[in-house]
Design a protein around this motif. Structure first.
Motif, PDB file in Angstrom:
ATOM      1  N   THR A   4      85.995 -41.616  10.835  1.00  0.00           N
ATOM      2  CA  THR A   4      85.665 -41.558   9.414  1.00  0.00           C
ATOM      3  C   THR A   4      85.938 -40.163   8.868  1.00  0.00           C
ATOM      4  N   PHE A   5      86.420 -40.146   7.621  1.00  0.00           N
ATOM      5  CA  PHE A   5      86.862 -38.918   6.963  1.00  0.00           C
ATOM      6  C   PHE A   5      86.354 -38.919   5.526  1.00  0.00           C
ATOM      7  N   VAL A   6      85.540 -37.950   5.169  1.00  0.00           N
ATOM      8  CA  VAL A   6      85.152 -37.767   3.765  1.00  0.00           C
ATOM      9  C   VAL A   6      86.247 -36.890   3.151  1.00  0.00           C
ATOM     10  N   GLY A   7      87.299 -37.551   2.700  1.00  0.00           N
ATOM     11  CA  GLY A   7      88.510 -36.847   2.304  1.00  0.00           C
ATOM     12  C   GLY A   7      88.417 -36.118   0.983  1.00  0.00           C
ATOM     13  N   GLU A   8      87.394 -36.438   0.184  1.00  0.00           N
ATOM     14  CA  GLU A   8      87.152 -35.705  -1.057  1.00  0.00           C
ATOM     15  C   GLU A   8      85.660 -35.644  -1.326  1.00  0.00           C
ATOM     16  N   TRP A   9      85.185 -34.459  -1.659  1.00  0.00           N
ATOM     17  CA  TRP A   9      83.814 -34.253  -2.130  1.00  0.00           C
ATOM     18  C   TRP A   9      83.778 -32.922  -2.871  1.00  0.00           C
ATOM     19  N   VAL A  10      82.736 -32.700  -3.626  1.00  0.00           N
ATOM     20  CA  VAL A  10      82.625 -31.468  -4.401  1.00  0.00           C
ATOM     21  C   VAL A  10      81.156 -31.146  -4.623  1.00  0.00           C
ATOM     22  N   ALA A  11      80.840 -29.882  -4.735  1.00  0.00           N
ATOM     23  CA  ALA A  11      79.469 -29.454  -5.015  1.00  0.00           C
ATOM     24  C   ALA A  11      79.262 -29.296  -6.518  1.00  0.00           C
ATOM     25  N   GLU A  12      79.664 -30.306  -7.259  1.00  0.00           N
ATOM     26  CA  GLU A  12      79.447 -30.347  -8.703  1.00  0.00           C
ATOM     27  C   GLU A  12      78.673 -31.615  -9.025  1.00  0.00           C
ATOM     28  N   TRP A  13      77.934 -31.573 -10.121  1.00  0.00           N
ATOM     29  CA  TRP A  13      77.065 -32.683 -10.496  1.00  0.00           C
ATOM     30  C   TRP A  13      76.829 -32.645 -11.996  1.00  0.00           C
ATOM     31  N   ASN A  14      75.972 -33.534 -12.492  1.00  0.00           N
ATOM     32  CA  ASN A  14      75.662 -33.581 -13.924  1.00  0.00           C
ATOM     33  C   ASN A  14      74.302 -32.968 -14.243  1.00  0.00           C
ATOM     34  N   VAL A  15      73.862 -32.040 -13.419  1.00  0.00           N
ATOM     35  CA  VAL A  15      72.570 -31.386 -13.631  1.00  0.00           C
ATOM     36  C   VAL A  15      72.754 -30.193 -14.557  1.00  0.00           C
ATOM     37  N   LYS A  16      72.009 -30.171 -15.636  1.00  0.00           N
ATOM     38  CA  LYS A  16      72.087 -29.049 -16.575  1.00  0.00           C
ATOM     39  C   LYS A  16      71.198 -27.907 -16.094  1.00  0.00           C
ATOM     40  N   ASP A  17      71.669 -26.691 -16.361  1.00  0.00           N
ATOM     41  CA  ASP A  17      70.910 -25.475 -16.075  1.00  0.00           C
ATOM     42  C   ASP A  17      70.550 -25.322 -14.602  1.00  0.00           C
ATOM     43  N   ALA A  18      71.392 -25.852 -13.705  1.00  0.00           N
ATOM     44  CA  ALA A  18      71.161 -25.665 -12.276  1.00  0.00           C
ATOM     45  C   ALA A  18      71.405 -24.214 -11.896  1.00  0.00           C
ATOM     46  N   THR A  19      70.593 -23.687 -11.004  1.00  0.00           N
ATOM     47  CA  THR A  19      70.728 -22.304 -10.567  1.00  0.00           C
ATOM     48  C   THR A  19      71.704 -22.212  -9.397  1.00  0.00           C
ATOM     49  N   LYS A  20      72.068 -20.987  -9.061  1.00  0.00           N
ATOM     50  CA  LYS A  20      72.936 -20.782  -7.897  1.00  0.00           C
ATOM     51  C   LYS A  20      72.285 -21.334  -6.641  1.00  0.00           C
ATOM     52  N   ALA A  21      70.981 -21.142  -6.514  1.00  0.00           N
ATOM     53  CA  ALA A  21      70.260 -21.665  -5.346  1.00  0.00           C
ATOM     54  C   ALA A  21      70.309 -23.193  -5.311  1.00  0.00           C
ATOM     55  N   ASP A  22      70.257 -23.818  -6.491  1.00  0.00           N
ATOM     56  CA  ASP A  22      70.355 -25.285  -6.551  1.00  0.00           C
ATOM     57  C   ASP A  22      71.720 -25.749  -6.034  1.00  0.00           C
ATOM     58  N   TYR A  23      72.772 -25.070  -6.495  1.00  0.00           N
ATOM     59  CA  TYR A  23      74.118 -25.419  -6.036  1.00  0.00           C
ATOM     60  C   TYR A  23      74.261 -25.222  -4.529  1.00  0.00           C
ATOM     61  N   GLN A  24      73.674 -24.154  -4.027  1.00  0.00           N
ATOM     62  CA  GLN A  24      73.749 -23.893  -2.589  1.00  0.00           C
ATOM     63  C   GLN A  24      73.064 -25.000  -1.796  1.00  0.00           C
ATOM     64  N   ARG A  25      71.913 -25.443  -2.269  1.00  0.00           N
ATOM     65  CA  ARG A  25      71.194 -26.519  -1.572  1.00  0.00           C
ATOM     66  C   ARG A  25      71.986 -27.825  -1.618  1.00  0.00           C
TER      67      ARG A  25
END
Length: 519
Positions: A456-477
């Motif tokens: 199995t291969f997760v051939g595409e993913w990204v650390a982006e979402w539809n959360v407004k005002d997310a902090t750097k720590a939120d993105y890291q988590r």
């Protein structure tokens, strides 16, 4: 610049057999001298080189900046409102009949998709894929949509009001302008000049309804004189050798490289595509070998478009791949060409036969037929390269390819997971998104990861979402949660993408700014 391009193009057009021999020798020399031959062990930690050899306008919008009338590219949906009737033009019955001007609102039947001839001249394709033209069986002035193939009778010029580009007139091939004579009669017989007022039946106000910015749009938009210069500049600057060094020193061991079907016809691909992407791919293989990186070739754009999206180079959003044996065989030829060219490279790690075929347009029967033939094409040249089978998008059963894959050696199922694109994620909080990765996504990945099935291969993913005002720590988590779960994929994962003007979609930016750490 034009002379420089022609010189480069001539240098590419040498004997292909001699080139294959020379590149094979280079692969051998580099692997011996560098001592960094990629190992066929360990899971893939890769990044996609998206937006490089297959254009996606949202990744690099500036690539389109030099196109005149760049809002009138192939696939742009236009809706025309008559200033005299106050109603929208529409293809009666969605096509195969007359054009009327009696709709109070606009949707599918009222949307005309552009096929661009040049910056001012177009064909109009309607809902049922008919083209707008003049009724050649009548008096030659009534506007209809009955032809499946555009010709001179289906070619129109759009003239825009200089100080209000939303106001247009449409000049028909007979030299007259379209006019809404009434709500049920649209003709091409208006000869007078205009002051662009609301009493002129040849004036329409346009509304845009969707656009595409893919390889077809950028090359056809610039045209045959400018496109070669623009694309060569892009290929030579967007991804360079230093990027491969960056990738190799930041915890990654592979690249997934999207390519388009026209690469197999390089250096003279069919109109409007431009030769040169194959030369760029050749360089990528040499750079990857130099820095010890595995290469996954990904057929991202198949002939006819396997999903109707801009990233598969659809001209107007139509999905026409796989509908004939000839089309499937053309796609197999691309796989055969790519595998034969790079089979002797020690860092050819995998060949992905096609990216994201969309259900139900890409039927399981046709996808299966192609995967069987594509697998055989790879195996004709390589017994070691993994063969990656992309799961379909849309309605499908996640294990539907298992019966096919059980007969394949070194086979991989590719799944793409984004906490985006569907309303489910619109109002999720930071923690709900992270929990979704640990629960729902983990279950989905576990379902397709079996001890005796394909890798199995997760051939595409990204650390982006539809959360407004997310902090750097939120993105890291959020990123770390995905890295933990995708790390269980038995073949590996690939982030989308290395470079992007949208920062969180750029793994380069995420690493350099401390959002993701892989080492």
């Amino acid at each position: 610049m034009q002379q420089q391009y022609k010189a480069k193009h001539k240098r590419m057009a040498f004997n292909s057999r001699a080139w294959l021999l020379s590149i094979g020798l280079l692969f051998c020399m580099l692997s011996i001298s560098s001592g960094r031959m990629p190992q066929n062990s360990g899971r893939v930690k890769a990044v996609n080189l998206g937006g490089w050899l297959v254009t996606e306008g949202w990744i690099k919008p500036s690539l389109f900046d030099g196109i005149h009338n760049k809002d009138f590219l192939d696939g742009t949906g236009l809706q025309f409102k008559s200033v005299t009737t106050g109603k929208y033009l529409a293809a009666e019955l969605g096509g195969g009949s007359i054009i009327v001007a009696n709709r109070t609102s606009a949707s599918g039947w009222e949307t005309f998709k552009l096929w661009r001839i040049n910056e001012t001249t177009f064909n109009f394709r309607v809902f049922n894929k008919d083209f707008v033209g003049l009724d050649v069986n009548g008096n030659g002035t009534q506007v209809v949509a009955v032809s499946k193939i555009p010709g001179s009778s289906e070619t129109f010029e759009i003239i825009r009001k200089p100080d209000d580009l939303r106001r247009v007139r449409i000049k028909a091939p007979n030299g007259f302008f379209l006019q809404a004579r009434s709500e049920v009669l649209v003709t091409a017989d208006y000869a007078r000049s205009t002051e662009w007022g609301n009493n002129d039946p040849s004036v329409f106000v346009i509304t845009f309804s969707g656009k595409l910015e893919g390889e077809f749009q950028v090359t056809n938009g610039y045209g045959p004189k400018m496109a070669p210069q623009v694309m060569w500049e892009h290929w030579n600057t967007f991804i360079v050798e230093d990027d491969f060094h960056f990738i190799s020193t930041n915890g990654l061991n592979a690249v997934r490289i999207p390519v388009g079907w026209w690469i197999a016809s390089d250096p003279t691909p069919p109109h409007p595509y431009v030769g040169g992407s194959l030369h760029a791919l050749d360089k990528a293989f040499l750079w990857a070998l130099k820095y010890g990186l595995k290469v996954i070739i990904d057929l991202h754009a198949a002939p006819g478009s396997q999903n109707g999206f801009e990233h598969s180079s659809s001209r107007d959003g139509s999905q026409e791949w796989g509908q004939t044996d000839e089309n499937i065989q053309q796609t197999v030829h691309v796989i055969d060409f790519l595998t034969s060219r790079y089979a002797k490279s020690p860092n050819l790690y995998a060949v992905e036969l096609i990216n994201e075929p969309l259900s139900p347009g890409a039927s399981l029967q046709n996808v299966t037929k192609f995967y069987k033939a594509g697998y055989a094409a790879v195996r004709k040249h390589s017994s070691t390269a993994y063969v990656v089978l992309s799961n379909r998008l849309g309605p499908m059963e996640p294990r539907e390819l298992f019966p096919l894959a059980k007969d394949f050696k070194r086979s991989v199922i590719d799944v793409h997971y984004y906490n985006l694109f569907v309303s489910t994620f619109d109002n999720m909080t930071v923690q709900q998104n992270i929990d979704f990765i640990y629960t729902n996504r983990s279950q989905q990945l576990n379902y397709v990861t079996t001890s005796n099935g394909p890798l199995t291969f997760v051939g595409e993913w990204v650390a982006e979402w539809n959360v407004k005002d997310a902090t750097k720590a939120d993105y890291q988590r959020f990123a770390n949660a995905q890295l933990e779960v995708w790390g269980r994929a038995t073949f590996g994962w690939a982030y989308w993408t290395l470079k992007n003007v949208n920062n969180y979609w750029s793994l380069e930016w995420m690493i350099k700014n401390g959002y993701i750490k892989l080492t």
